[in-house]
Write a protein that holds these residues in place. Structure first.
Motif, PDB file in Angstrom:
ATOM      1  N   MET A 261       0.827  -1.195   0.000  1.00 52.55           N
ATOM      2  CA  MET A 261       0.000   0.000   0.000  1.00 52.55           C
ATOM      3  C   MET A 261       0.865   1.251   0.000  1.00 52.55           C
ATOM      4  SD  MET A 261      -3.244   0.953   2.456  1.00 52.55           S
ATOM      5  CE  MET A 261      -2.427   1.776   3.820  1.00 52.55           C
ATOM      6  N   HIS A 262       0.453   2.247  -0.777  1.00 52.86           N
ATOM      7  CA  HIS A 262       1.177   3.506  -0.787  1.00 52.86           C
ATOM      8  C   HIS A 262       1.171   4.103   0.615  1.00 52.86           C
ATOM      9  CE1 HIS A 262       2.928   7.158  -2.180  1.00 52.86           C
ATOM     10  NE2 HIS A 262       1.945   7.864  -1.654  1.00 52.86           N
ATOM     11  N   VAL A 320      -2.476  -1.538  -3.317  1.00 55.71           N
ATOM     12  CA  VAL A 320      -3.427  -0.458  -3.038  1.00 55.71           C
ATOM     13  C   VAL A 320      -2.724   0.871  -3.226  1.00 55.71           C
ATOM     14  CG1 VAL A 320      -4.980   0.568  -1.345  1.00 55.71           C
ATOM     15  CG2 VAL A 320      -4.666  -1.920  -1.392  1.00 55.71           C
ATOM     16  N   GLY A 321      -3.255   1.695  -4.109  1.00 59.03           N
ATOM     17  CA  GLY A 321      -2.661   2.985  -4.395  1.00 59.03           C
ATOM     18  C   GLY A 321      -3.522   4.135  -3.890  1.00 59.03           C
ATOM     19  N   ALA A 323      -3.544   8.469  -3.996  1.00 62.68           N
ATOM     20  CA  ALA A 323      -2.890   9.556  -4.711  1.00 62.68           C
ATOM     21  C   ALA A 323      -3.626  10.869  -4.521  1.00 62.68           C
ATOM     22  CB  ALA A 323      -2.801   9.242  -6.198  1.00 62.68           C
ATOM     23  N   GLY A 324      -2.869  11.956  -4.614  1.00 62.04           N
ATOM     24  CA  GLY A 324      -3.478  13.276  -4.576  1.00 62.04           C
ATOM     25  C   GLY A 324      -4.439  13.436  -5.725  1.00 62.04           C
ATOM     26  N   GLY A 325      -5.441  14.266  -5.480  1.00 62.72           N
ATOM     27  CA  GLY A 325      -6.412  14.513  -6.534  1.00 62.72           C
ATOM     28  C   GLY A 325      -7.887  14.512  -6.117  1.00 62.72           C
ATOM     29  N   ILE A 326      -8.362  13.499  -5.342  1.00 61.35           N
ATOM     30  CA  ILE A 326      -7.614  12.324  -4.848  1.00 61.35           C
ATOM     31  C   ILE A 326      -8.105  11.061  -5.562  1.00 61.35           C
ATOM     32  CG2 ILE A 326      -7.153  13.297  -2.586  1.00 61.35           C
ATOM     33  CD1 ILE A 326      -9.338  11.457  -1.458  1.00 61.35           C
ATOM     34  N   SER A 327      -7.262  10.022  -5.558  1.00 64.44           N
ATOM     35  CA  SER A 327      -7.577   8.778  -6.242  1.00 64.44           C
ATOM     36  C   SER A 327      -7.287   7.584  -5.342  1.00 64.44           C
ATOM     37  CB  SER A 327      -6.738   8.636  -7.516  1.00 64.44           C
ATOM     38  OG  SER A 327      -7.031   9.647  -8.446  1.00 64.44           O
ATOM     39  N   LEU A 328      -8.031   6.520  -5.588  1.00 62.43           N
ATOM     40  CA  LEU A 328      -7.816   5.235  -4.934  1.00 62.43           C
ATOM     41  C   LEU A 328      -7.777   4.166  -6.006  1.00 62.43           C
ATOM     42  CD1 LEU A 328      -7.731   3.411  -2.359  1.00 62.43           C
ATOM     43  CD2 LEU A 328     -10.232   3.391  -2.426  1.00 62.43           C
ATOM     44  N   GLY A 329      -6.814   3.248  -5.907  1.00 63.99           N
ATOM     45  CA  GLY A 329      -6.743   2.156  -6.870  1.00 63.99           C
ATOM     46  C   GLY A 329      -6.349   0.873  -6.174  1.00 63.99           C
ATOM     47  N   ALA A 330      -6.745  -0.245  -6.757  1.00 58.38           N
ATOM     48  CA  ALA A 330      -6.401  -1.544  -6.181  1.00 58.38           C
ATOM     49  C   ALA A 330      -6.229  -2.557  -7.297  1.00 58.38           C
ATOM     50  CB  ALA A 330      -7.474  -2.007  -5.196  1.00 58.38           C
ATOM     51  N   ALA A 331      -5.298  -3.469  -7.096  1.00 58.22           N
ATOM     52  CA  ALA A 331      -5.084  -4.552  -8.058  1.00 58.22           C
ATOM     53  C   ALA A 331      -4.733  -5.820  -7.309  1.00 58.22           C
ATOM     54  CB  ALA A 331      -3.944  -4.197  -9.023  1.00 58.22           C
ATOM     55  N   ALA A 332      -5.438  -6.900  -7.625  1.00 61.46           N
ATOM     56  CA  ALA A 332      -5.091  -8.215  -7.094  1.00 61.46           C
ATOM     57  C   ALA A 332      -4.266  -8.924  -8.150  1.00 61.46           C
ATOM     58  CB  ALA A 332      -6.363  -9.008  -6.790  1.00 61.46           C
TER      59      ALA A 332
END
Length: 335
Positions: A261-262, A320-321, A323-332
């Protein structure tokens, strides 16, 4: 057979030059004698012990190239696309991907993907889509982060110091991933990805330099971030994106071998992990020893996990990412 994309190689570069948090605070106190800066505040608030600084004259493309060469050496088959993915860049034009490609001696199509600290994760999303659709077979995703160039060392007052605070824990780094086509039957590769954004929070953290808003303003060359508001915004996202990804793929938390995770600050790690429905004990901690590595964070964590034997072939990892902006991302991902 239906295709997915699999991670064929991971390369990273952490500049050997270290700046400790004590050195950061000493430099701030010596350079700003008229501003009261409490001793030990940065360490207490962030948990960061040190950060990495690139060498003088080293560019974002150079850091990306150093990491990419490691990945190419580990998986030397030719790539047919290069994506440079970073919050940092060498120039506004052309795309930094061209510079990376020229330094590597590649002759493939290139473009940049940029979304703050989720740049690499979004590039993986793009590369995966191109591979699954048959438009690419092997994609090199390369990142070079140089946020230490935007650290404000001269502060006018305590307020400006607070707005500049998150920049003091950011690190320079390079990272690279090679994604390649893989049959779904091989049981390796990207299982699923999910992304969301709460873009009304975009003004919480900015680095305005070079944009159309403030193209030639010297004061716009530094980070301006409300750290507390950023944490609140992340906490407000909720767990649905992560839990939904796991549920629709029949993945229980116990099935995961590791969570990457970031990480912005050590004290934020537990609350944000809990808010996303994850246990902090599942997450590989890196922020104390390496600082905020921006979009290079997840590849650096993956490389460290592989080197330490925490994961290996067949391991199921959740990325799990934030980021500013804001953003959320996930990858399995099945390795």
């Amino acid at each position: 057979m239906p295709l997915t994309s699999a991670i064929a190689a991971v390369g990273t570069h952490l500049p050997p030059r270290i700046r400790t948090t004590e050195e950061t605070e000493r430099r701030l106190r010596e350079g700003n004698p008229g501003v009261e800066l409490p001793v030990g505040l940065i360490r207490r608030m962030t948990g960061v012990d040190r950060v990495h600084e690139r060498e003088e004259g080293e560019q974002a493309s150079d850091l990306a190239v150093l990491a990419a060469r490691q990945a190419i050496e580990a998986s030397p088959e030719p790539v047919d696309l290069l994506i440079f993915s970073s919050a940092s860049q060498d120039l506004i034009e052309p795309a930094t991907a061209h510079i990376v490609s020229a330094k590597l001696g590649l002759g493939v199509p290139v473009f940049d993907v940029k979304n703050a600290c989720n740049s690499v994760l979004n590039a993986v999303q793009v590369a995966h889509g191109l591979i699954v659709s048959g438009q690419a077979r092997r994609v090199l995703v390369a990142s070079g982060e140089t946020p230490t160039s935007a650290v404000r060392w001269q502060v006018a007052d305590r307020h400006q110091f607070v707005r500049s605070f998150p920049g003091y824990t950011m690190s320079d780094a390079g990272a690279a991933l090679i994604l390649e086509a893989s049959d779904v039957s091989a049981e390796r590769g990207i299982v699923d990805l999910a992304f969301s954004a709460a873009s009304h929070h975009w003004s919480i953290g900015t680095l305005p330099m070079g944009g159309s808003m403030r193209p030639r303003d010297p004061d716009a060359t530094y980070f301006d971030i409300d750290g507390r508001a950023l944490q609140r915004a992340f906490m407000a996202l909720g767990p649905e994106l992560v839990t939904g990804l796991l549920e629709r793929n029949g993945i229980a938390l116990a099935d995961l071998d590791l969570v990457l995770m970031h990480q912005v600050a050590e004290p934020h790690l537990g609350p944000i992990a809990d808010r996303l429905g994850l246990g902090v004990e599942m997450i590989l901690p890196t922020v104390a020893q390496h600082g905020n590595l921006a979009s290079a964070t997840l590849p650096v964590q993956l490389r460290q996990a592989l080197d330490r034997g925490l994961v290996g072939e067949g391991s199921l990892v959740l990325l799990v990412g934030l980021a500013g902006g804001i953003s959320l991302g996930a990858a399995a991902v099945r390795l």
